[in-house]
Write a protein that holds these residues in place. Structure first.
Motif, mmCIF file in Angstrom:
data_model
loop_
_atom_site.group_PDB
_atom_site.id
_atom_site.type_symbol
_atom_site.label_atom_id
_atom_site.label_comp_id
_atom_site.label_asym_id
_atom_site.label_seq_id
_atom_site.Cartn_x
_atom_site.Cartn_y
_atom_site.Cartn_z
ATOM 1 N N CYS A 1 46.960 38.049 27.570
ATOM 2 C CA CYS A 1 48.119 37.158 27.736
ATOM 3 C C CYS A 1 48.066 35.973 26.780
ATOM 4 O O CYS A 1 49.097 35.393 26.458
ATOM 5 N N GLY A 2 46.861 35.645 26.312
ATOM 6 C CA GLY A 2 46.701 34.572 25.347
ATOM 7 C C GLY A 2 46.946 35.013 23.914
ATOM 8 O O GLY A 2 46.773 34.241 22.980
ATOM 9 N N GLY A 3 47.323 36.284 23.736
ATOM 10 C CA GLY A 3 47.677 36.765 22.406
ATOM 11 C C GLY A 3 46.577 37.481 21.653
ATOM 12 O O GLY A 3 46.682 37.654 20.434
ATOM 13 N N ALA A 4 45.527 37.926 22.346
ATOM 14 C CA ALA A 4 44.456 38.668 21.666
ATOM 15 C C ALA A 4 45.037 39.902 20.984
ATOM 16 O O ALA A 4 45.947 40.549 21.510
ATOM 17 N N ALA A 5 44.502 40.225 19.819
ATOM 18 C CA ALA A 5 44.960 41.400 19.081
ATOM 19 C C ALA A 5 44.520 42.678 19.768
ATOM 20 O O ALA A 5 45.243 43.678 19.774
ATOM 21 N N ASN A 6 43.316 42.643 20.350
ATOM 22 C CA ASN A 6 42.758 43.809 21.023
ATOM 23 C C ASN A 6 41.756 43.340 22.065
ATOM 24 O O ASN A 6 40.975 42.425 21.793
ATOM 25 N N VAL A 7 41.785 43.951 23.249
ATOM 26 C CA VAL A 7 40.865 43.599 24.328
ATOM 27 C C VAL A 7 40.293 44.871 24.922
ATOM 28 O O VAL A 7 41.035 45.799 25.253
ATOM 29 N N ILE A 8 38.961 44.901 25.061
ATOM 30 C CA ILE A 8 38.287 46.000 25.751
ATOM 31 C C ILE A 8 37.490 45.406 26.901
ATOM 32 O O ILE A 8 36.702 44.480 26.707
ATOM 33 N N GLY A 9 37.706 45.942 28.098
ATOM 34 C CA GLY A 9 36.931 45.560 29.268
ATOM 35 C C GLY A 9 36.000 46.697 29.630
ATOM 36 O O GLY A 9 36.406 47.862 29.598
ATOM 37 N N VAL A 10 34.756 46.364 29.969
ATOM 38 C CA VAL A 10 33.748 47.374 30.309
ATOM 39 C C VAL A 10 33.179 47.074 31.684
ATOM 40 O O VAL A 10 32.797 45.936 31.966
ATOM 41 N N ASP A 11 33.113 48.092 32.528
ATOM 42 C CA ASP A 11 32.505 47.951 33.849
ATOM 43 C C ASP A 11 32.071 49.327 34.328
ATOM 44 O O ASP A 11 32.561 50.342 33.822
ATOM 45 N N THR A 12 31.169 49.367 35.310
ATOM 46 C CA THR A 12 30.719 50.643 35.862
ATOM 47 C C THR A 12 31.496 51.054 37.097
ATOM 48 O O THR A 12 31.420 52.193 37.528
ATOM 49 N N SER A 13 32.251 50.148 37.688
ATOM 50 C CA SER A 13 32.950 50.412 38.938
ATOM 51 C C SER A 13 34.318 51.050 38.703
ATOM 52 O O SER A 13 35.237 50.401 38.203
ATOM 53 N N LEU A 14 34.449 52.307 39.092
ATOM 54 C CA LEU A 14 35.732 52.993 38.940
ATOM 55 C C LEU A 14 36.841 52.323 39.756
ATOM 56 O O LEU A 14 37.931 52.091 39.216
ATOM 57 N N PRO A 15 36.599 51.954 41.027
ATOM 58 C CA PRO A 15 37.669 51.271 41.772
ATOM 59 C C PRO A 15 38.106 49.956 41.113
ATOM 60 O O PRO A 15 39.294 49.638 41.079
ATOM 61 N N ALA A 16 37.155 49.216 40.564
ATOM 62 C CA ALA A 16 37.499 47.959 39.891
ATOM 63 C C ALA A 16 38.342 48.225 38.653
ATOM 64 O O ALA A 16 39.330 47.528 38.392
ATOM 65 N N LEU A 17 37.974 49.237 37.893
ATOM 66 C CA LEU A 17 38.726 49.561 36.682
ATOM 67 C C LEU A 17 40.116 50.088 37.004
ATOM 68 O O LEU A 17 41.057 49.861 36.233
ATOM 69 N N GLU A 18 40.262 50.762 38.129
ATOM 70 C CA GLU A 18 41.597 51.197 38.553
ATOM 71 C C GLU A 18 42.472 49.974 38.830
ATOM 72 O O GLU A 18 43.653 49.955 38.480
ATOM 73 N N LEU A 19 41.880 48.938 39.452
ATOM 74 C CA LEU A 19 42.616 47.686 39.670
ATOM 75 C C LEU A 19 42.972 47.036 38.334
ATOM 76 O O LEU A 19 44.083 46.540 38.150
ATOM 77 N N ALA A 20 42.018 47.035 37.406
ATOM 78 C CA ALA A 20 42.259 46.433 36.092
ATOM 79 C C ALA A 20 43.429 47.121 35.395
ATOM 80 O O ALA A 20 44.307 46.456 34.823
ATOM 81 N N LYS A 21 43.449 48.439 35.463
ATOM 82 C CA LYS A 21 44.552 49.186 34.836
ATOM 83 C C LYS A 21 45.873 48.907 35.549
ATOM 84 O O LYS A 21 46.928 48.814 34.909
ATOM 85 N N GLU A 22 45.820 48.752 36.858
ATOM 86 C CA GLU A 22 47.023 48.390 37.611
ATOM 87 C C GLU A 22 47.511 47.002 37.179
ATOM 88 O O GLU A 22 48.712 46.750 37.071
ATOM 89 N N ASN A 23 46.549 46.108 36.887
ATOM 90 C CA ASN A 23 46.908 44.756 36.457
ATOM 91 C C ASN A 23 47.590 44.735 35.087
ATOM 92 O O ASN A 23 48.404 43.858 34.820
ATOM 93 N N ILE A 24 47.283 45.700 34.246
ATOM 94 C CA ILE A 24 47.985 45.825 32.964
ATOM 95 C C ILE A 24 49.467 46.055 33.239
ATOM 96 O O ILE A 24 50.336 45.405 32.654
ATOM 97 N N LEU A 25 49.740 46.974 34.156
ATOM 98 C CA LEU A 25 51.130 47.309 34.497
ATOM 99 C C LEU A 25 51.836 46.146 35.187
ATOM 100 O O LEU A 25 52.999 45.863 34.890
ATOM 101 N N LEU A 26 51.129 45.476 36.113
ATOM 102 C CA LEU A 26 51.720 44.350 36.838
ATOM 103 C C LEU A 26 52.213 43.253 35.897
ATOM 104 O O LEU A 26 53.172 42.548 36.200
ATOM 105 N N ASN A 27 51.542 43.109 34.768
ATOM 106 C CA ASN A 27 51.853 42.034 33.828
ATOM 107 C C ASN A 27 52.596 42.517 32.587
ATOM 108 O O ASN A 27 52.737 41.759 31.621
#
Length: 141
Positions: free
Chosen positions: A54-80
C-alpha cells in the motif's frame, strides 16, 4: 482496519498473529516502501507486507510456514484490491528460503523480520537462545 488497510484475521491458532504494538512499525514500513523491492520473513497474515504494498512497493514477497496464515494473507490482498502481481506469499521455512535466495543472488531493498515468540512459556525458555541462534544464522546469509 488499520492505517487504511483492511485485514481478515483468525481468532484460532496463534492468537490473531496481528499485534497492536506493531501498528506504528507497520505504518513506518508503508512510509519507506515506495518503489522498493520488499521481503517480509515470518509474515504471518501479511501485516507488514500489505503496508509495504500500500506504500507503493514495486514488489513484495511474504514468507511463512503457516498455511492458514498465508490463506489470510492472500485474502487480505483481495480485501484491499491489491495487484497480486506486485505482492505474493510463499509457504516455506525462513532459513531454507534465505539459503536458496542467497544461492541465486537475490537482493531486496527492504527486509522485514518479525519472528514468532521464541519462548512463549517459561518451560521452553532454556531453548530460546539456541532457537535465536539458528534464526540469527538464517538472517545473516
Amino acid at each position: 482496519m488499520e492505517n487504511g488497510i483492511y485485514y481478515a484475521i483468525s481468532l484460532e491458532g496463534q492468537k490473531t498473529g496481528f499485534y497492536a504494538d506493531q501498528r506504528e512499525n507497520r505504518q513506518f514500513i508503508s512510509s519507506i516502501s515506495e518503489g522498493q523491492k520488499v521481503l517480509d520473513i515470518c509474515c504471518y497474515s501479511g501485516g507488514f507486507a500489505l503496508n509495504a504494498a500500500c506504500g507503493g512497493a514495486a514488489n513484495v514477497i511474504g514468507v511463512d510456514t503457516s498455511l492458514p496464515a498465508l490463506e489470510l494473507a492472500k485474502e487480505n490482498i483481495l480485501l484491499n484490491n491489491l495487484d497480486p502481481g506486485r505482492i505474493s506469499f510463499v509457504r516455506e521455512d525462513a532459513t531454507k528460503f534465505m539459503k536458496v535466495a542467497a544461492s541465486r543472488g537475490e537482493l531486496w531493498d527492504l527486509v522485514i523480520l518479525d519472528p514468532p515468540k521464541l519462548a512463549p512459556r517459561r518451560k521452553v525458555l532454556k531453548y530460546a537462545p539456541m532457537d535465536y541462534s539458528m534464526q540469527n544464522d538464517a538472517c545473516s546469509i
